[in-house]
Design an enzyme around this catalytic site. Structure first.
Site, short mmCIF file in Angstrom:
data_model
loop_
_atom_site.label_atom_id
_atom_site.label_comp_id
_atom_site.label_asym_id
_atom_site.label_seq_id
_atom_site.Cartn_x
_atom_site.Cartn_y
_atom_site.Cartn_z
N SER A 172 5.59 -5.14 30.45
CA SER A 172 4.58 -5.89 29.64
C SER A 172 3.08 -5.60 29.74
O SER A 172 3.30 -4.74 31.70
CB SER A 172 4.86 -6.78 29.03
OG SER A 172 3.97 -7.42 28.88
N TYR A 218 4.73 -15.87 30.04
CA TYR A 218 5.47 -14.59 30.11
C TYR A 218 4.51 -14.02 30.76
O TYR A 218 5.69 -13.26 31.40
CB TYR A 218 5.06 -14.26 28.12
CG TYR A 218 5.39 -12.84 28.22
CD1 TYR A 218 6.89 -12.63 28.10
CD2 TYR A 218 5.21 -11.57 27.62
CE1 TYR A 218 7.58 -11.65 28.26
CE2 TYR A 218 5.15 -9.55 27.61
CZ TYR A 218 6.16 -10.49 27.43
OH TYR A 218 7.10 -9.12 27.24
#
Ligand SMILES: [Zn+2]
Length: 684
Positions: free
Chosen positions: A569, A582
């Site tokens: 990501s 995250y």
């Protein structure tokens, strides 16, 4: 063997096909061809063939006497009328006058006389069918018949078993010469009900479909009864280790050993299909198994599946499993050296230019455990195992009534290297990932499912791992190419291990990992609940480590390198507000990827990461897109394409990046951006 003829079924098939414009002869030909094809003890994967002599009309309305004979590429078990192309009989019969007919010319003659020029090539045994006068002709490679003919001097035994009812044809390679010889044997005694072909199989014939089929089953039963009545006591068993290693523990070693090295760290890998049963193990535990395996295949067309025969290795000792890799390697090396010598010796006998096929075994017999079929695809590996089971049947029978003595390897060679087969192989180009196994976590999600499908489209078999087993199975089905779904919570190391064990059990190993599963939790980092951050670390960091550890364990056993791919990501390099839970573990995972690249590069294991951003998925749902675009006062479309290119980025684009990494053979420790361009995240 049971006679499966059923009047009702036969009549129904005639009636059903009549409705489709197919005549009764051809309908019954389809019916008994399927009966024969459905019995592996008679016919396996394209072996065997059948025919009937009937009439067909061409486009001009002219009626011809034709032979409808099995076409190449059709499986008898599921044959349809178009799998039995019609060839004009007149031309076929004329060919008997010739003294010589090269294989290519024979094929040309058969094709030139097809009623429908788009038909598949008629069988290589077409002329044999044509030269026999009977309306229906059946041909199989029955294992019971092979037990009788795979003897050093089978002619007297054939006479003892079948009397005068069956003609005996010495071994000749299929083609024109065999057709003429078989017809001559028949002409010498037209009262015979069939022909026994030494080292090859059996033909039966009759005036109708039932008679030819009845005779096939009858003579196979005669052979089976003879084998059963004359069975000698079984030979001694080999001593086995007190504790055997498991198939899973040796499978990756074996898979690595049979991969074909192409140099510079490149391999043509194979899939392994493990198969076992009491019958298989009882047979391969024989003290003589290596000797049997070395003698060859039970009928020559098996060479297309398992080359010159199986490879036997010693039983693996659970206490010495670490040494077993070297044991396997020495056996594979010996098999390869024998195969090379077989090729070079026989190839040198004429001026024909041939390319040696890869010399790796296609069937490995492991006493105590069972056998592994090997092939470039799971389908081929399973076919090799099927063939192995029938090889065992034939050898057991041959040893029961005498000594298994199949066709010599010198006689096998022209068949394995038959020019038409070589041409077929040359046109059979593998895909970029053929022979490879990819395991994808989060495999039922948008990115995971797109990746599994793209890899499967490129030849890999995918193991789709997801928390939801049903969705995993569904994504695997959609991916195709015999991919499988596995339900697992990848934050539990035991479940991760079980998922990899399943990959090994079905395919033999793993070559590519796409560590993709993840989930996002929101909150300002200073106020985050500690338990939530730890939970995020479990999934967004430790699960990546757990799957990578398992993948590397298997890759090192295989010794053929591999690829680790991580979905890290954009958050790993460019944190978003309130996205710390995250982004922080993802940043650790980005470095995890680099650490694997560093620690395992010397083993040919590459490790790369993909930074994806703003992809419609379980992490960025439609509801979230609506709320975020609303909060920024832009449309959903503007929000999704808010990047340098001004284009929405899709799961498909991420899958493409993973595929690129899997194929980029000299790229490791790399990070690839798939975000349409985000200059703040462009530090790589
Ligand atoms: Zn045959």
């Amino acid at each position: 063997m049971k006679n499966l003829w059923n009047d009702g079924d036969a009549e129904k098939m005639v009636a059903d096909y009549a409705g489709k414009g197919v005549g009764g002869d051809l309908a019954l030909r389809v019916y008994t061809t399927r009966l024969l094809g459905g019995e592996p003890r008679l016919v396996l994967h394209g072996g065997g063939n059948t025919s009937c002599k009937t009439k067909a009309t061409d486009l001009l309305g002219d009626e011809w006497d034709v032979l409808c004979v099995k076409g190449s590429g059709w499986d008898m078990a599921v044959i349809e009328p178009q799998g039995l192309p019609a060839v004009k009989m007149g031309a076929l019969l004329k060919a008997r006058r010739l003294n010589k007919l090269a294989d290519e010319d024979m094929v040309a003659l058969q094709r030139a006389n097809l009623i429908d020029p788009s038909s598949p090539n008629p069988s290589v045994e077409t002329l044999l069918h044509a030269f026999l006068p009977h309306k229906f002709v059946d041909h199989t490679h029955s294992t019971a018949i092979l037990a009788i003919v795979d003897q050093e001097d089978s002619k007297p035994l054939v006479k003892t078993v079948f009397g005068d009812k069956m003609g005996y044809v010495p071994y000749i390679m299929p083609g024109f010469d065999l057709a003429k010889a078989a017809a001559d044997v028949f002409d010498a005694d037209p009262t015979v009900e069939g022909l026994i072909l030494d080292k090859h199989g059996i033909f039966t014939f009759g005036d109708d479909a039932r008679q030819a089929y009845d005779r096939m089953i009858h003579y196979v039963n005669v052979a089976e009864d003879y084998v059963a009545r004359h069975a000698k006591p079984q030979p001694a068993k080999a001593a086995l280790p007190a504790k055997l290693a498991t198939p899973a523990s040796i499978s990756p070693m074996l898979r690595g050993a049979v991969a074909v090295a192409r140099g510079e760290g490149r391999f043509d890998r194979m899939i392994s299909d493990f198969r076992t049963s009491d019958t298989i193990v009882d047979f391969i535990n024989s003290a003589e198994i290596a000797d049997y395996a070395g003698r060859g295949v039970s009928t020559p067309d098996l060479s297309i599946r398992i080359k010159t025969g199986p490879m036997a290795v010693p039983a693996p000792d659970a206490d010495k499993v670490g040494d077993y890799k070297a044991v396997i390697k020495s056996h594979v090396d010996a098999f390869v050296a024998d195969y090379r010598a077989y090729f070079e010796t026989n190839d040198a006998l004429d001026d024909v230019k041939r390319t040696m096929l890869d010399p790796m075994p296609r069937l490995t017999l492991v006493p105590g455990l069972g056998m592994f079929g090997h092939g470039r695809t799971l389908k081929d590996a399973r076919i090799a195992s099927d063939v192995g089971e029938m090889w065992i049947e034939a050898v057991r029978g041959a040893e029961a009534v005498g000594r298994f003595h199949p066709l010599s390897k010198a006689d096998l060679f022209p068949l394995e290297y038959w020019s038409l087969e070589q041409a077929k192989l040359a046109s059979n180009k593998p895909k970029p990932l053929t022979g490879q196994v990819v395991l994808v976590t989060g495999g039922a999600g948008a990115i995971g499912a797109a990746t599994a499908k793209l890899f499967a489209d490129n030849g890999a078999h995918a193991v789709v791992v997801d928390l939801d087993a049903e969705k995993a199975a569904d994504a695997a089905r959609k991916a195709g190419n015999n991919s499988i779904g596995v339900g697992a919570d990848i934050t539990d190391p035991h479940q991760v291990r079980a998922a990899f064990d399943r990959a090994v059990a079905v395919f033999g190993g793993v070559d590519i990992l796409v560590s993709n599963a993840g989930a996002a939790w929101e909150g300002r980092i200073g106020e985050l609940d500690d338990a939530l951050l730890r939970k995020s670390f479990e999934l967004n960091f430790f699960a990546h480590q757990s799957v990578a550890q398992n993948a590397v364990r298997i890759m090192l056993e295989q010794g053929t390198g591999g690829v680790l791919l991580f979905n890290t990501s954009k958050q790993a390099v460019n944190p978003g507000p309130k996205f710390g839970a995250y982004g922080v573990p993802k940043a650790a995972t980005l470095f995890l990827s680099r650490q694997y690249a560093l620690d395992y590069g010397a083993h040919g294991i590459r490790s790369n990461a993909v930074n994806a951003d703003r992809i419609r998925s379980g992490i960025l749902t439609d509801a979230m897109i609506a709320s975020r675009s609303g909060a920024r006062g832009v449309s959903e479309k503007e929000y999704m394409s808010g990047n340098l290119l001004g284009q929405e980025v899709t799961a498909q684009d991420v899958a493409q990046a993973f595929l690129h990494h899997a194929l980029a053979e000299r790229t490791t420790a790399d990070v690839t951006t798939v975000d349409g361009g985000n200059i703040a995240a462009a530090l790589r």
